[in-house]
Design an enzyme around this catalytic site. Structure first.
Site, PDB file in Angstrom:
ATOM      1  N   THR A  41      -3.513  28.227  20.432  1.00 56.29           N
ATOM      2  CA  THR A  41      -4.608  27.858  19.541  1.00 56.29           C
ATOM      3  C   THR A  41      -5.387  29.058  19.024  1.00 56.29           C
ATOM      4  O   THR A  41      -6.054  28.957  17.993  1.00 56.29           O
ATOM      5  CB  THR A  41      -5.584  26.918  20.283  1.00 56.29           C
ATOM      6  OG1 THR A  41      -5.990  27.563  21.488  1.00 56.29           O
ATOM      7  CG2 THR A  41      -4.946  25.591  20.598  1.00 56.29           C
ATOM      8  N   THR A  97      -0.681  27.687  25.027  1.00 58.32           N
ATOM      9  CA  THR A  97      -1.077  26.842  26.144  1.00 58.32           C
ATOM     10  C   THR A  97      -0.294  25.530  26.209  1.00 58.32           C
ATOM     11  O   THR A  97       0.038  25.053  27.300  1.00 58.32           O
ATOM     12  CB  THR A  97      -2.586  26.514  26.016  1.00 58.32           C
ATOM     13  OG1 THR A  97      -3.309  27.740  26.111  1.00 58.32           O
ATOM     14  CG2 THR A  97      -3.061  25.574  27.101  1.00 58.32           C
TER      15      THR A  97
HETATM   16  N1  ASP Z   1      -3.887  31.882  24.993  1.00 56.17           N
HETATM   17  C1  ASP Z   1      -3.468  30.864  24.108  1.00 56.17           C
HETATM   18  C2  ASP Z   1      -3.011  31.424  22.769  1.00 56.17           C
HETATM   19  O1  ASP Z   1      -2.007  32.058  22.710  1.00 56.17           O
HETATM   20  C3  ASP Z   1      -4.488  29.804  23.958  1.00 56.17           C
HETATM   21  C4  ASP Z   1      -3.879  28.528  23.583  1.00 56.17           C
HETATM   22  O2  ASP Z   1      -2.676  28.387  23.502  1.00 56.17           O
HETATM   23  O3  ASP Z   1      -4.629  27.584  23.382  1.00 56.17           O
HETATM   24  O4  ASP Z   1      -3.587  31.218  21.745  1.00 56.17           O
END
Ligand code: ASP
Length: 334
Positions: A100, A17
């Protein structure tokens, strides 16, 4: 804000993200490139958008582009690459940007396998780079401040989000969308990236980085380890099905203090057949003990590691031994 001036910090990027662009400033949910029609920003574009970063550190860009971090094999390759970068004399620390969702797994894998005492930070964000009140800009700035901070040396891999510094071993994602998502639950933060300075209050004691016995350059592949999550409606045949699909070891995110629930009988049989079984807990806090009501001879207890991190340590430990007592030692020391 103050930081050690102009340390050379390598900025590397995986998916996620933090570098993503939404359709507009109100877009907090449709920002992947397919939905927003806008590609993720590159590290150079992000540094250009937040020029204050260049006052904090001299950025060494990794121009190979986004790294994948979806599988244990991807982590093995990433760790080898980062080990090479941190061995360079012209790099003082490193920031790795990633999503995340599995950030804690990447951070823990690097913590166990990169033999360097240089500061290493893994950072992500809950809101895309372009969103109103995004956490992406400040998380990135703070990650670079921590990577450029002498006190971060020797502390193993840390995460820096929401102005909090957490140890890779202890931190976990706790909230789907909120910015305070990364918590070390009952162990707490290592420190803060506050406006005046970076402050540390304590250091991780479990073995990591330079004290690790895992040599990533010697590891050619990692064995398949599956995580199973028992619940009141579990099919007792799942552990055997996982083994039939190729799992060399199982981590059970057990109920309560690591009880095996409806999997108990089948897991006892599998252990007798030589399958490695490690008991973790789905509750999220506290230790699982290698004694007591729910512990079976030949099984491993994962201490206070959550199941996804236990799977990482177990996969690495299995490159050294399949002796359950020796495997238990890894969970007691790392
Ligand atoms: N969809 C994202 C991930 O690859 C979520 C994020 O980056 O916070 O974890």
């Amino acid at each position: 804000m103050s930081a050690s001036p102009r340390r050379r910090i390598c900025l590397m990027m995986g998916p996620g993200t933090l570098p993503s662009q939404g359709r507009d400033r109100m877009d907090l949910t449709h920002y992947n490139a397919k939905l927003s029609g806008k590609p993720r920003l590159t590290p150079r574009e992000m540094v250009a958008a937040v020029p204050e970063i260049e006052d904090i550190a001299q950025i060494v860009h990794d121009d190979e582009g986004a790294n994948e971090q979806a599988t244990h094999e991807d982590l093995r390759c990433l760790s080898r690459k980062i080990s090479g970068i941190l061995a360079r004399r012209d790099v003082d620390g490193l920031v790795y940007i990633q999503g995340t969702n599995t950030l804690e797994e990447t951070a823990y894998f690097l913590n166990l396998t990169v033999r360097s005492d240089k500061p290493m930070v893994v950072v992500g964000a809950q809101r895309p780079f372009t969103a109103i009140s995004t956490d992406a800009h400040l998380n990135l700035v703070n990650a670079i401040r921590v990577a450029a901070c002498e006190e971060a040396r020797g502390k193993g891999v840390v995460t820096v989000t929401n102005s909090e510094i957490n140890a890779a071993r202890d931190v976990t994602k706790t909230s789907t969308y909120q910015v305070q998502t990364f918590q070390s639950r009952d162990l707490g933060v290592l420190g803060y990236a506050d406006a005046d300075r970076i402050v540390f209050y304590r250091a991780p004691l479990r073995r990591h980085t330079t004290q690790s016995e895992f040599d990533i350059m010697a590891i050619e592949a990692l064995p398949a380890v599956e995580v199973l999550y028992p619940h009141t409606g579990s099919n007792p045949g799942l552990p055997r099905a996982a083994v039939a699909l190729g799992a060399r070891a199982l981590v059970i995110a057990g109920v309560g203090a690591g009880a095996l629930g409806l999997f108990t009988e089948e897991l006892k049989t599998l252990v007798a057949e030589g399958v490695i079984v490690a008991r973790s807990a789905r509750v999220g806090e506290g230790r699982v003990l290698a004694i007591g009501n729910t512990h079976e001879e030949g099984m491993i207890a994962t201490d206070n590691l959550n199941a996804q991190k236990a799977a990482i340590l177990l996969a690495l430990a299995l490159t050294k031994t399949r002796d359950p007592r020796e495997l238990q030692r890894f969970f007691d020391e790392y």
